[in-house]
Scaffold this motif. Sequence first.
Motif, mmCIF file in Angstrom:
data_model
loop_
_atom_site.group_PDB
_atom_site.id
_atom_site.type_symbol
_atom_site.label_atom_id
_atom_site.label_comp_id
_atom_site.label_asym_id
_atom_site.label_seq_id
_atom_site.Cartn_x
_atom_site.Cartn_y
_atom_site.Cartn_z
ATOM 1 N N UNK A 1 -31.790 59.423 -40.213
ATOM 2 C CA UNK A 1 -30.568 59.719 -39.479
ATOM 3 C C UNK A 1 -30.690 59.472 -37.981
ATOM 4 N N UNK A 2 -29.644 59.857 -37.267
ATOM 5 C CA UNK A 2 -29.594 59.680 -35.824
ATOM 6 C C UNK A 2 -30.287 60.833 -35.111
ATOM 7 N N UNK A 3 -30.762 60.553 -33.908
ATOM 8 C CA UNK A 3 -31.437 61.566 -33.113
ATOM 9 C C UNK A 3 -31.332 61.180 -31.643
ATOM 10 N N UNK A 4 -31.802 62.045 -30.808
ATOM 11 C CA UNK A 4 -31.848 61.745 -29.375
ATOM 12 C C UNK A 4 -32.693 60.497 -29.132
ATOM 13 N N UNK A 5 -33.745 60.315 -29.925
ATOM 14 C CA UNK A 5 -34.621 59.146 -29.769
ATOM 15 C C UNK A 5 -33.909 57.855 -30.173
ATOM 16 N N UNK A 6 -33.114 57.879 -31.244
ATOM 17 C CA UNK A 6 -32.396 56.665 -31.638
ATOM 18 C C UNK A 6 -31.257 56.377 -30.664
ATOM 19 N N UNK A 7 -30.688 57.423 -30.086
ATOM 20 C CA UNK A 7 -29.674 57.282 -29.032
ATOM 21 C C UNK A 7 -30.296 56.536 -27.842
ATOM 22 N N UNK A 8 -31.508 56.929 -27.467
ATOM 23 C CA UNK A 8 -32.221 56.259 -26.377
ATOM 24 C C UNK A 8 -32.531 54.803 -26.733
ATOM 25 N N UNK A 9 -32.937 54.567 -27.963
ATOM 26 C CA UNK A 9 -33.233 53.200 -28.390
ATOM 27 C C UNK A 9 -31.982 52.331 -28.325
ATOM 28 N N UNK A 10 -30.829 52.911 -28.637
ATOM 29 C CA UNK A 10 -29.572 52.165 -28.548
ATOM 30 C C UNK A 10 -29.266 51.780 -27.100
ATOM 31 N N UNK A 11 -29.576 52.659 -26.159
ATOM 32 C CA UNK A 11 -29.362 52.326 -24.750
ATOM 33 C C UNK A 11 -30.295 51.202 -24.318
ATOM 34 N N UNK A 12 -31.529 51.204 -24.801
ATOM 35 C CA UNK A 12 -32.440 50.099 -24.495
ATOM 36 C C UNK A 12 -31.897 48.787 -25.062
ATOM 37 N N UNK A 13 -31.312 48.843 -26.245
ATOM 38 C CA UNK A 13 -30.704 47.655 -26.841
ATOM 39 C C UNK A 13 -29.570 47.135 -25.955
ATOM 40 N N UNK B 1 -7.254 36.500 -11.291
ATOM 41 C CA UNK B 1 -8.084 37.704 -11.228
ATOM 42 C C UNK B 1 -8.141 38.366 -12.606
ATOM 43 N N UNK B 2 -9.282 39.002 -12.901
ATOM 44 C CA UNK B 2 -9.545 39.577 -14.223
ATOM 45 C C UNK B 2 -9.919 41.047 -14.119
ATOM 46 N N UNK B 3 -9.306 41.871 -14.960
ATOM 47 C CA UNK B 3 -9.774 43.231 -15.218
ATOM 48 C C UNK B 3 -10.266 43.252 -16.655
ATOM 49 N N UNK B 4 -11.588 43.329 -16.815
ATOM 50 C CA UNK B 4 -12.203 43.340 -18.143
ATOM 51 C C UNK B 4 -12.718 44.727 -18.452
ATOM 52 N N UNK B 5 -12.298 45.264 -19.592
ATOM 53 C CA UNK B 5 -12.766 46.558 -20.071
ATOM 54 C C UNK B 5 -13.556 46.350 -21.351
ATOM 55 N N UNK B 6 -14.755 46.931 -21.415
ATOM 56 C CA UNK B 6 -15.590 46.855 -22.613
ATOM 57 C C UNK B 6 -15.978 48.274 -23.026
ATOM 58 N N UNK B 7 -15.595 48.637 -24.245
ATOM 59 C CA UNK B 7 -16.026 49.909 -24.814
ATOM 60 C C UNK B 7 -17.225 49.632 -25.711
ATOM 61 N N UNK B 8 -18.404 50.072 -25.276
ATOM 62 C CA UNK B 8 -19.659 49.768 -25.975
ATOM 63 C C UNK B 8 -19.883 50.800 -27.074
ATOM 64 N N UNK B 9 -19.948 50.325 -28.309
ATOM 65 C CA UNK B 9 -20.053 51.233 -29.459
ATOM 66 C C UNK B 9 -21.488 51.534 -29.877
ATOM 67 N N UNK B 10 -22.462 50.809 -29.327
ATOM 68 C CA UNK B 10 -23.836 50.864 -29.854
ATOM 69 C C UNK B 10 -24.474 52.244 -29.767
ATOM 70 N N UNK B 11 -24.109 53.049 -28.763
ATOM 71 C CA UNK B 11 -24.703 54.385 -28.609
ATOM 72 C C UNK B 11 -24.159 55.373 -29.632
ATOM 73 N N UNK B 12 -22.955 55.111 -30.110
ATOM 74 C CA UNK B 12 -22.268 56.044 -31.007
ATOM 75 C C UNK B 12 -22.971 56.099 -32.357
ATOM 76 N N UNK B 13 -22.870 57.243 -33.003
ATOM 77 C CA UNK B 13 -23.385 57.352 -34.367
ATOM 78 C C UNK B 13 -22.635 56.378 -35.283
ATOM 79 N N UNK B 14 -23.308 55.675 -36.218
ATOM 80 C CA UNK B 14 -24.748 55.698 -36.470
ATOM 81 C C UNK B 14 -25.502 54.797 -35.490
#
Length: 270
Positions: free
Chosen positions: A197-209, A171-184
């Motif tokens: 620079x970073x903005x709410x729009x680039x934050x959204x683009x990171x979530x799409x990525x 059995x596996x417990x896998x934890x992933x801390x996703x850094x892509x949303x974080x600045x920059x």
Amino acid sequence: MSEVVGHDDLLLVTLDTLRYDVAAELAAAGRIPNLARHLPAGGWERRHAPGSFTYASHQAIFAGFLPTPASPGPHPRLFAARFAGSETTEERTFVFDTPDLVSGLAAAGYRTVCIGGVGFFNQRAPLGSVLPGMFQEAHWEPGFGVASPTSFEAQVARAEQVVAGLPRGQRLFLFVNVSALHQPNWFHRPGATPDAGDSRATHAAALEYVDAHIGRLFAAMSSRGRAFAIVCSDHGTAYGDDGYTGHRLGHESVWTVPYAHFFLEPGTAR
């Protein structure tokens, strides 16, 4: 969870710094289809983070204190350390007799694996070794970090390797801390430049990525049978909201986070 633990693999994904409002807007607009297909009909659940920055929030999460529903409680928890007088532990809660959930799952027979993202998981200094040090196996490299435009792809590839290397019955417990949303995160928006620079729009683009690649992670976790997944943010972040920027501060944009949990059935699409 008292019945799930020991039977299913477990996946915990923290989308580091993801704001609830951005996550909800993108789900409603159909911009994160791979995540949205696993959300309930109402979309992301609105919750309150247990901390205002990564280290504090993950210490709480690994003690069993996931983000709390943003409505009057008490709210029974999925996981809890055995503690006299706990008002959020019930018969369905997985109760562990260790100081933290990670070692509690290890005691229950799980292989515990961390794939780090932001600096608190980089193992380059004592502080960056505390959280990954809870796990039997921890992975981090610069390509997983906040400065890499392809960080999540690299993390998913490592997760696929981890899953492929496990014995079938382990059995596996896998934890992933996703850094892509974080600045920059400016580089996730087509045509953006560092000067903007970073903005709410680039934050959204990171979530799409992230959404574009998370199907591979779900497919890997369900390749060995049914898995239980928790996907949430550890805290949000401010982009000029009421004059605030960043996190480790008490603002609605920081405290309010998206949360979802669901089963990944075998054959989950990539």
